[in-house]
Motif scaffolding. Structure first.
Motif, mmCIF file in Angstrom:
data_model
loop_
_atom_site.group_PDB
_atom_site.id
_atom_site.type_symbol
_atom_site.label_atom_id
_atom_site.label_comp_id
_atom_site.label_asym_id
_atom_site.label_seq_id
_atom_site.Cartn_x
_atom_site.Cartn_y
_atom_site.Cartn_z
ATOM 1 N N VAL A 18 7.342 3.710 6.446
ATOM 2 C CA VAL A 18 8.598 3.463 7.387
ATOM 3 C C VAL A 18 8.416 2.020 8.105
ATOM 4 O O VAL A 18 9.467 1.109 8.127
ATOM 5 N N ARG A 19 7.470 1.947 8.805
ATOM 6 C CA ARG A 19 7.270 0.727 9.692
ATOM 7 C C ARG A 19 7.248 -0.475 8.828
ATOM 8 O O ARG A 19 7.772 -1.489 9.133
ATOM 9 N N ALA A 36 5.708 8.406 3.421
ATOM 10 C CA ALA A 36 6.069 8.720 4.757
ATOM 11 C C ALA A 36 5.284 7.504 5.875
ATOM 12 O O ALA A 36 5.763 7.152 6.700
ATOM 13 N N GLU A 62 11.055 15.117 -0.649
ATOM 14 C CA GLU A 62 12.264 14.824 -0.898
ATOM 15 C C GLU A 62 12.542 13.383 -0.558
ATOM 16 O O GLU A 62 11.906 12.586 0.410
ATOM 17 N N VAL A 114 9.841 12.207 1.851
ATOM 18 C CA VAL A 114 9.412 12.969 3.178
ATOM 19 C C VAL A 114 9.331 14.545 2.546
ATOM 20 O O VAL A 114 10.404 15.054 2.136
ATOM 21 N N ASP A 115 8.306 15.009 2.577
ATOM 22 C CA ASP A 115 8.173 16.474 2.239
ATOM 23 C C ASP A 115 8.463 16.734 0.704
ATOM 24 O O ASP A 115 9.392 17.707 0.502
ATOM 25 N N LEU A 166 16.324 7.548 8.741
ATOM 26 C CA LEU A 166 15.252 7.768 9.622
ATOM 27 C C LEU A 166 15.060 7.107 10.758
ATOM 28 O O LEU A 166 14.662 7.294 11.721
ATOM 29 N N SER A 167 15.519 5.667 10.427
ATOM 30 C CA SER A 167 14.949 4.488 11.417
ATOM 31 C C SER A 167 16.202 3.921 12.198
ATOM 32 O O SER A 167 17.267 3.605 11.577
ATOM 33 N N GLU A 192 0.955 -1.303 0.008
ATOM 34 C CA GLU A 192 -0.002 0.204 0.015
ATOM 35 C C GLU A 192 0.861 1.294 0.054
ATOM 36 O O GLU A 192 0.676 2.299 -0.853
#
Lengths: 383, 383, 383, 383
Positions: B184-185, B181, B323, B320-321, B330-331, B168
């Motif tokens: 990520v999980r 965004a 970019e 993200v935004d 991030l993680s 998805e």
């Protein structure tokens, strides 16, 4: 001997004395206490209860020991749980100065004690075993069962824990639970599962908000004299729901919100690095009151949620050449999970949707929140 | 329209041209190439093949695009695979200077090209898409299907990948695969699964040993002229097994060892920090010969296994935004997995059980191995 | 003690002597004999082998008895199986006048006998137990494992058998397998599963056709002297595939057809009521020759398939008030399944697609087939 | 678009108007109505609710149609359900002369009607579709979802229904649900599942007893004026539990018995052939009173349970050569199941354990029960 079909462990065999304990009203009450409180608002299948969990914990314990005191403790470890599970626990701590594990009274003063006596099982020792390994420990039979069970009913991280291997490599020497050298991978699977379950379920912001709203309603009811904290360990989810629904004021409002899923929203949801004050010294009730006042919002409509960090919970002992070594020293993955868990921590301030803006402003002041880039990125991790 | 029941994805709908491609002898050959090579020596259920995997990859691709060129490339991406899957790939690379992804010849010179033509699908573009996103990338439809499928058939880490959410949140913009965004999980779940599958399956020492023995037998057969490397892409597991069994010398011996599970054992199995020399400059074939000579063991009875580190495979782009940011930025969990994977790396030197001691001595010399405490601990992590 | 992960039963514990038996070349051969022969042409996941099945049967047996002779017999019951499972069995019967259960020679003349001896297990008794309850019976440990396993790998009727309850209610008194009064429902679940597996898998027309084609190729190879029937019990799927591929004539053609899935088609597929002659007196090989001749088709290109009716396989004994009663007398569902199974029976005549019309005409004559309405309806039931 | 994770169907996509309907208090109420009433007394995992079922039914409907009226009807079909599911339905019928399907009022007089209007969906048609195919029929989207879901949460007969194939072969032509010729096997799987679920769950004697006790308590509360039947469709399991607990007399006693699992026992449990009188003419409430009086037992302590036979529920239409034929004419298995279901029927008379003997005598007289051999055997079939 009786067979019970369990959705996690398959068929579990129960001996006579276990069946007698299960048939007591105290144990049957657990059928009506949801294991995950309000998590079914997010995971609609998560309706499982302390009843099947307790039988499961006893089953896991039976892989480690045949001592009936420990098996009974495993079966009875949640007998003092308040309604809606952990949601009610904080109440117990605050008003009763005790944990749900303080089951001595319930066991000793009910027919449970008699049943244990009749089968030659010392109920005092059973009551003590509830708070000791292998029932309660960093890696214990309680956690193993709930991770497996919560994963099954939420559909999150199902199949991560290598249960058979874990149980094979795990040992209980009478005082501590440890794994032998071959069990490091299995413990890793356990810790990964726990990490995933915390991220996706236990610390899911909607689950946290619903839980905190419920706790707020409970506090209100206790302070208003609607309920005696000492009675909670005899009530079930039905009793408490009805009390809340019947109550006027904040509890009634929260009951209605929970029933219709009109939950509070996040005004603040910040990682630790963004919070200017030392949260460990903050009294969250007092903070909520002051933020509410500052924002011009009714008391009770601001909730401050400061979750614990649980940083010490990774020290599973591994037996290496006759010495115990913490798994965190052996496994780079475990260190990684520890750091990642800290990074997932969030300070939450919650309020009704229409007050989010003014509460945010007041909370940013109160906690000296920096709106860093990191903070914005943190929202990526939501479910 | 035809329905096919798949054990991982459930019912998959196939359009007419897909059925025609599947019915070609080139595609039917994939029914007889095991996806995990010799992993069934460790995980007895792991008999699944490139056939169902290829259909699965096409199914995953259909969640990202409706471009028939990409769907055809997904279906045909393994059409050039050698028998026993990756076990044969190194041969292709060494002797043919090509990858199994070089499918241009197979598609263009067979009825596959005609079928694609007849349905207005440009076969040249199909051949190109095999090596491009979303068929091949850091996170791609190939990897997603094989992680899910290998987990299902080995029973390891089943249920870790949150497939529905991943699909998805994943997007293909015509040139790259990225997640938005909210994904990520889901990517974390993908990378955790990959980490667990590498530890427990792909890099399980028994799987590595069997694979390396097979590769050694293949090299021998090519050098002895028993098999033409160019024919491998037309053979299946049955052909190659029979060739090995019929061969004299090393190939025949290895065939017999694989059939009766008399595998080589580990003389050396060392983490990077224990290895004194720079392994990236070592030619493993030459090292094997020299160690064999030094140990006084027959050539071919020492195998040196230097796995790649694959350190760059974590750069999944996240939008993200507006970019693209690498998920590793991030993680914290992803960084953690990266480090943990490096820590799991092992240099292996394998030989028949009776030579383990002398080969170990020679290999310790050759690679300047330190027998650190760390090394001994590393054995804890084995399955 | 060794643990093995099984996709059906979970973790299975193996004692030392079991591991030794499993490590013999005779047992390792079972890794390369597919449990369901050519069923993977219809169910792409059905690649499982006699190896994991044999370990599973031993596991099921361990729920009924601790007698090591029976456990060894359960483990070894398929040690004499020909390649591609039942597909090869008819060959054994026809040319060797023996069943795959005749394992006396294999056990007695190999290291298997020695291993058993060394552990004080009488190999002669083990060889006898293979053909006796609980290894072989109307409801036996072999059938229980294969129904569960075949369901798992095909995805058909998965979860129908209530295994835990069945095993709980099933008993072995030293000479027969029976269930106690509480086990009727569990036996019903077993028989429903068997019914569904027969309809959807074992008697699926594509599975039957592929199996019969393989048997025809084997007969041809034996008659042409390409293979000695006595050698089959030492060969695996790889050996036989290669022999077929290398052979000229009918076997080579059939090998190619099976590899590329160009199977024979149904010229006739008739329920019993439509067949004018008494099929039980028909020699199918002779019928095939005569129909081929009449139709002007090459010998070997017509296959006549007359499946057995297996009508007696429902007499599971139930212990009621000290007497054994057949479950068919107790359960209306069982009677129903029995009748339904008879109604599902089909006479099949198969040939290459281009000959279907003329072979049909010849076969209608030969078998005096009525093209009833019932016959047309029967096609509804296909998968 | 919103995604919801469903434990049965996986990820379900919801459009905006569906999310709005789900967010209404009327729909959120379904979160607190257990799908299987008191079945969790027997199957501890069976806590699932009308909430997830309703979303599942909508999902199944979406495989048959894109008509938003039907999809909305599928989603809302249980909006009028009384607490504890079917347990409360008889009350509605008796006192309100309506079915739970009478949702016209609830839809029309609440914000649900407004939401539908706003999205151009005629709420009057939605209310009508609830009682029409494909929402309600012999084989309908409601039944398909609940069979799958109840199997999942009880662990009974999980995997029997071949859902993908059923949905593929099932069609809705605007007025009826039928299957095409290829769907006979899939309908068989549906009917086998239903048979197994009735035997093991819906008609399990403990489930029947708890349900009948609850219904008796509800009747008592209505007759005593404790509850208005018209209010039931606005209450949830929590409301009704609390009303019962607070009530004096029979309702309070039954509430306590249900909470502590001190259920009534079977005084009589007879197959149809053993019952001398024509049960279809018996008024069960009157029979209960007369048996109680005859046995000298308090009114309300005898429950007479005469389940319906549902003999017509097998007529699934199959489209054969342009004509509809009932599946019962095509499939011998379906006829078999029909007969077996009749054989499973039981007349139950239940009462507190201490009165079983005298109530049995009175009931044997009242119903002219023959204690045949058949009757004794019938007990074999219990779970």
């Amino acid at each position: 001997m009786k067979l019970i079909h369990d959705s996690v462990h398959g068929t579990i065999k129960l001996e006579g004395w276990m069946v007698e304990l299960i048939d007591t009203p105290q144990f049957q009450r657990l059928r009506r206490i949801k294991q995950l409180g309000f998590a079914d608002l997010v995971y609609p299948g998560a309706h499982h209860t302390r009843f099947e969990h307790s039988i499961g914990v006893m089953h896991v314990a039976s892989k480690l020991t045949i001592d009936p005191h420990i098996l009974a403790a495993a079966l009875l470890h949640d007998i003092g749980h308040t309604p809606f599970s952990h949601s009610g626990e904080i109440i117990l701590k605050k008003y009763m100065r005790r944990e749900h594990e303080d089951v001595r009274d319930i066991i000793g003063k009910s027919e449970i004690g008699d049943i244990l006596d009749r089968h030659g099982i010392d109920w005092r020792r059973v009551a003590e075993e509830v708070a000791r390994p292998p029932v309660s420990s960093v890696i214990d039979v309680d956690r193993i069962d709930y991770l497996l069970r919560d994963a099954h009913y939420t559909g999150v991280a199902y199949g991560v824990v290598d249960f058979d291997r874990l149980v094979e490599k795990m040992h209980f020497d009478g005082s501590r639970v440890f794994v032998d050298a071959g069990g490091v991978r299995a413990v890793e699977s356990f810790l990964i599962s726990r990490y995933l379950m915390y991220s996706a379920v236990y610390h899911h912001h909607v689950c946290r908000i619903a839980r905190k709203m419920f706790e707020r309603a409970m506090e209100w009811m206790i302070e208003e004299g609607v309920v005696e904290p000492g009675d909670l360990a005899r009530m079930d989810d039905y009793d408490v729901t009805w009390l809340m629904r019947s109550a006027e004021g904040l509890a009634g409002e929260i009951a209605s919100r929970l029933s219709t899923r009109r939950l509070f929203k996040r005004a603040i949801y910040s990682p630790r690095g963004d919070v200017g004050v030392n949260v460990e010294r903050v009294d969250s009730a007092k903070a909520a009151r002051e933020i509410a006042e500052d924002a011009g919002v009714e008391d009770g409509h601001v909730i401050v949620d400061i979750p614990p960090l649980e940083s010490s919970e990774y020290d599973v002992p591994v037996l290496v050449d006759g010495e115990f070594v913490s798994i965190a020293k052996l496994s780079p993955l475990v260190t990684a999970l520890k750091n990642a868990q800290v990074a997932n921590w969030r300070l939450g301030v919650y309020c009704p949707e229409e007050h989010v803006e003014k509460v945010r402003r007041a909370a940013v002041d109160y906690f000296d929140i920096k709106t860093s880039k990191q903070k914005k990125l943190s929202e990526l991790f939501e479910f």
